[in-house]
Write a protein that holds these residues in place. Sequence first.
Motif, short mmCIF file in Angstrom:
data_model
loop_
_atom_site.label_atom_id
_atom_site.label_comp_id
_atom_site.label_asym_id
_atom_site.label_seq_id
_atom_site.Cartn_x
_atom_site.Cartn_y
_atom_site.Cartn_z
N GLN A 183 -7.68 2.25 10.79
CA GLN A 183 -8.76 3.20 10.65
C GLN A 183 -9.73 2.76 9.55
N GLN A 184 -9.21 2.24 8.45
CA GLN A 184 -10.08 1.74 7.39
C GLN A 184 -10.93 0.58 7.87
N LEU A 185 -10.34 -0.28 8.68
CA LEU A 185 -11.09 -1.41 9.24
C LEU A 185 -12.23 -0.91 10.12
N LEU A 186 -11.94 0.06 10.96
CA LEU A 186 -12.99 0.64 11.81
C LEU A 186 -14.09 1.30 10.96
N ASP A 187 -13.66 2.00 9.90
CA ASP A 187 -14.64 2.64 9.01
C ASP A 187 -15.52 1.60 8.33
N MET B 221 10.38 1.53 8.75
CA MET B 221 9.62 1.20 9.96
C MET B 221 8.55 2.26 10.24
N ASP B 222 8.91 3.53 10.08
CA ASP B 222 7.93 4.61 10.27
C ASP B 222 6.77 4.48 9.29
N LYS B 223 7.10 4.18 8.05
CA LYS B 223 6.06 4.06 7.03
C LYS B 223 5.19 2.82 7.27
N ILE B 224 5.77 1.77 7.78
CA ILE B 224 5.00 0.57 8.13
C ILE B 224 4.00 0.92 9.24
N ALA B 225 4.46 1.66 10.24
CA ALA B 225 3.57 2.05 11.35
C ALA B 225 2.44 2.94 10.83
N GLU B 226 2.77 3.87 9.95
CA GLU B 226 1.75 4.74 9.37
C GLU B 226 0.72 3.92 8.58
N ARG B 227 1.21 2.97 7.80
CA ARG B 227 0.32 2.15 6.98
C ARG B 227 -0.58 1.29 7.87
N ARG B 228 -0.01 0.74 8.95
CA ARG B 228 -0.84 -0.04 9.90
C ARG B 228 -1.94 0.83 10.49
N GLY C 170 0.77 -1.24 0.00
CA GLY C 170 0.00 0.00 0.00
C GLY C 170 0.80 1.28 0.00
N PHE C 171 2.08 1.21 -0.24
CA PHE C 171 2.87 2.44 -0.30
C PHE C 171 2.65 3.11 -1.65
N SER C 172 2.69 4.43 -1.64
CA SER C 172 2.60 5.17 -2.89
C SER C 172 3.92 5.02 -3.64
N LEU C 173 3.91 5.38 -4.89
CA LEU C 173 5.13 5.33 -5.68
C LEU C 173 6.17 6.30 -5.12
N ALA C 174 5.70 7.45 -4.65
CA ALA C 174 6.62 8.43 -4.05
C ALA C 174 7.28 7.86 -2.80
N GLU C 175 6.52 7.13 -1.98
CA GLU C 175 7.09 6.52 -0.78
C GLU C 175 8.12 5.45 -1.16
N CYS C 176 7.80 4.66 -2.17
CA CYS C 176 8.75 3.64 -2.64
C CYS C 176 10.04 4.31 -3.11
N LYS C 177 9.88 5.37 -3.87
CA LYS C 177 11.04 6.08 -4.40
C LYS C 177 11.89 6.65 -3.27
#
Length: 132
Positions: A98-102, A86-93, A59-66
Amino acid sequence: MAATYSISDLARELDITTRAIRFYEEQGMLSPERRGQERIYSAKDKVTLKLILRGKRIGFSLAECKELIELYDPSHGNRKQLETFMDKIAERRDQLQQQLLDIQQMQLELDTAEERCLIALAETDKKQSVNS
């Protein structure tokens, strides 16, 4: 001699289209050598492609991958890259939680709407049978 790959070799091996590979090249994420019109990809390009595909899958954006790929510095270790990852993994989690709750909230709202519709249909059927 270092391993090299044609665009069709990479596409076949990584199960992606040659168009996708050219897109990542246009985005500046791959830099194959050229022999006339032919693109020659290095082992580093193959690893970069694998990282892009893995990042997209989680689920990372292309910009995040880059950003993550650009942080890699084998001469100074890759601590910064790993910490950022690790920071990006935490953000994605957090986003997924939040999506699960929604989704759960939406399911409750759908259940309520469905229940009201069933009651209204039953009342409509009851009125029609009394009027018949």
